[in-house]
Design a protein around this motif. Sequence first.
Motif, PDB file in Angstrom:
ATOM      1  N   TRP A  64       0.824  -1.205   0.000  1.00  0.00           N
ATOM      2  CA  TRP A  64       0.000   0.000   0.000  1.00  0.00           C
ATOM      3  C   TRP A  64       0.864   1.264   0.000  1.00  0.00           C
ATOM      4  N   ARG A 117      -8.115   0.861  -3.197  1.00  0.00           N
ATOM      5  CA  ARG A 117      -8.506  -0.081  -2.141  1.00  0.00           C
ATOM      6  C   ARG A 117      -8.977  -1.388  -2.760  1.00  0.00           C
ATOM      7  N   TYR A 121      -5.262  -3.028  -2.228  1.00  0.00           N
ATOM      8  CA  TYR A 121      -5.322  -3.438  -0.824  1.00  0.00           C
ATOM      9  C   TYR A 121      -6.139  -4.723  -0.622  1.00  0.00           C
TER      10      TYR A 121
END
Length: 187
Positions: A64, A117, A121
């Motif tokens: 990230w 995201r 992620y």
Amino acid sequence: MSIHVAGRRRATASLTAAFPGAEVVDVTSKGPEPWVRLSPFYPHGGIPVPYCQGVTSQSVEGIWQALKVFEDCDVDPAKLRITTMKGLKRTVRRFGPVQGHRTGLQGDRLLPYETARRRIYLPAYRWVLEHRVADLVERIRAMKDVVLLDYTTNGDVTDPAGPLSHAALVRLHIEGRWPREGDADAL
């Protein structure tokens, strides 16, 4: 079975009153073994980096932070190699406003926050849940009533107001409600 997510800073008496009889499990980077292994900061090693064929990271947080692009600083591949759970964060105070997350170390696209995201992620953390901590996921699944402690409780991928809670992601994974991965625009 009931899985709850609560703030790590919450007092023990408050947790006991709110969740009587529940087992409390701290899944943060400050949590005890073996639960600390659920932290995205934990250096499992071998985690595939999205958009980077053959490149791996020690931790999800390393991915990230490595792919985050700031006004004054591009990607930082060194974050992929950190094994100490320290020195991972890259901040706006030091590098200026975040511009997005790059599609790989050499990528030519910057992904907006929610898309990052979903495409960076979530796949990286799901990979860890399935390949590095499946035993811990099963232990939690076997608990009758459990409270997972995290620094944040935001489990909504679409809510940019706060960081995404990995404890909430563990809960969603166990409950079979994993957030949709891919471009936010396609949802």
